[in-house]
Write a protein that holds these residues in place. Structure first.
Motif, PDB file in Angstrom:
ATOM      1  N   THR A 109     -27.835 -18.091-134.141  1.00  0.00           N
ATOM      2  CA  THR A 109     -27.545 -19.111-135.155  1.00  0.00           C
ATOM      3  C   THR A 109     -26.225 -19.807-134.867  1.00  0.00           C
ATOM      4  O   THR A 109     -25.215 -19.156-134.579  1.00  0.00           O
ATOM      5  N   ARG A 145     -27.768 -34.180-137.355  1.00  0.00           N
ATOM      6  CA  ARG A 145     -29.108 -33.616-137.172  1.00  0.00           C
ATOM      7  C   ARG A 145     -29.690 -34.068-135.830  1.00  0.00           C
ATOM      8  O   ARG A 145     -30.290 -33.268-135.088  1.00  0.00           O
ATOM      9  N   LYS A 188     -30.766 -31.702-132.564  1.00  0.00           N
ATOM     10  CA  LYS A 188     -32.107 -31.744-131.975  1.00  0.00           C
ATOM     11  C   LYS A 188     -32.027 -32.057-130.481  1.00  0.00           C
ATOM     12  O   LYS A 188     -32.729 -31.445-129.672  1.00  0.00           O
ATOM     13  N   ARG A 214     -33.228 -25.985-133.605  1.00  0.00           N
ATOM     14  CA  ARG A 214     -34.352 -26.147-134.533  1.00  0.00           C
ATOM     15  C   ARG A 214     -33.979 -25.522-135.878  1.00  0.00           C
ATOM     16  O   ARG A 214     -32.892 -24.965-136.027  1.00  0.00           O
ATOM     17  N   ASP A 215     -34.890 -25.598-136.832  1.00  0.00           N
ATOM     18  CA  ASP A 215     -34.680 -25.005-138.169  1.00  0.00           C
ATOM     19  C   ASP A 215     -33.311 -25.393-138.721  1.00  0.00           C
ATOM     20  O   ASP A 215     -32.496 -24.540-139.106  1.00  0.00           O
ATOM     21  N   GLU A 270     -30.630 -26.642-141.221  1.00  0.00           N
ATOM     22  CA  GLU A 270     -30.338 -26.708-142.661  1.00  0.00           C
ATOM     23  C   GLU A 270     -28.959 -27.339-142.836  1.00  0.00           C
ATOM     24  O   GLU A 270     -27.978 -26.870-142.263  1.00  0.00           O
ATOM     25  N   ALA A 323     -28.197 -23.899-137.800  1.00  0.00           N
ATOM     26  CA  ALA A 323     -29.313 -24.239-136.895  1.00  0.00           C
ATOM     27  C   ALA A 323     -29.617 -23.067-135.993  1.00  0.00           C
ATOM     28  O   ALA A 323     -28.734 -22.292-135.639  1.00  0.00           O
ATOM     29  N   LYS A 324     -30.868 -22.949-135.610  1.00  0.00           N
ATOM     30  CA  LYS A 324     -31.328 -21.859-134.751  1.00  0.00           C
ATOM     31  C   LYS A 324     -31.576 -22.361-133.334  1.00  0.00           C
ATOM     32  O   LYS A 324     -31.954 -23.513-133.122  1.00  0.00           O
TER      33      LYS A 324
END
Length: 238
Positions: A114, A143, A147, A152-153, A155, A235-236
């Motif tokens: 993370t 964001r 990417k 991914r994922d 928040e 973010a993951k």
């Protein structure tokens, strides 16, 4: 003295890190290592790194003063090391290439690890002199950076409203005075260490982890808005 904005951001980050302890954590751009202190008390371990030797010295001193165990301040980028969590707090705006920096942080993470990123919202009102030309971003921009860097994922949580917003003018005045004084003496401005100024120490009576609690609860009501002057992103890595 820990500034209210710092304390409000700290709450957002700490609430989203595993409280069972024993996670390996890298704090990139650690400044005075303030967040490593509560992380140490929660049982986590790892490293702090800052490109500034002054910040690294301050971080080592702060960890020693508080007897925080488990974290080491290192003098070079932790190439070849892997962590479950990487922190990149108020650093993104100083990078020449945001995606490159985020990609470098991704390489520090184990699979499923993370990343926490914090940044100042565009239009927050901070004096460019005080933040030393740090770039501000919209949540949409960051964001996209994440990417593009392979995360991914994602928040995104807003923080700071209303307390930090109302204090922008005060912080600009206090830190602006400090910057001008440092520059007039030919010194180097260390933005992450403003709160360590001795003349600000008495303000610790009114700005600390106890007095901030009502405002921490209040800001949570606005976590999914863009009212506050900062964001924290979790973010993951794939």
């Amino acid at each position: 003295m820990l500034p209210p904005r710092y304390l409000l951001r700290e709450d957002v980050v700490l609430r989203r890190i595993d409280h069972s302890g024993n996670s390996s954590i890298a704090d990139i751009g650690c400044g005075g290592a303030e967040i490593l202190i509560p992380l140490s008390r929660l049982g986590h371990h790892g490293i702090g790194y800052d490109p500034s030797p002054v910040a690294r010295a301050c971080a080592r001193q702060r960890l020693a003063e508080t007897e925080a165990k488990g974290f080491t301040i290192i003098d070079a980028w932790p190439s070849g090391m892997r962590f479950e969590v990487v922190l990149l707090l108020e650093v993104l705006g100083y990078a020449d290439d945001q995606v490159e920096l985020l990609s470098a942080c991704r390489k520090l993470l184990v699979p499923g690890g993370t990343l926490f990123v914090s940044f100042v919202r565009t239009g927050a009102g901070y004096d460019p002199l005080v933040v030393q030309q740090m770039r501000c971003f919209s949540s949409v921009e960051v964001r996209t950076f994440l990417k593009d860097a392979g995360f991914r994922d994602i928040e995104i949580v807003n923080y700071g409203y209303p307390l930090a917003n109302t204090m922008v003018g005060i912080m600009n005045a206090l830190h602006g005075f400090s910057v001008r004084r440092t520059q007039s003496r030919g010194g180097r401005v260390e933005t992450g260490l403003f709160h360590r100024s001795k003349w600000l120490a008495p303000l610790g009576i009114i700005s600390n982890r106890w007095t901030i609690k009502p405002f921490v609860l209040l800001q949570r009501l606005f976590a999914h808005t863009e009212q506050g002057n900062g964001f924290v992103v979790r973010a993951k890595v794939g």
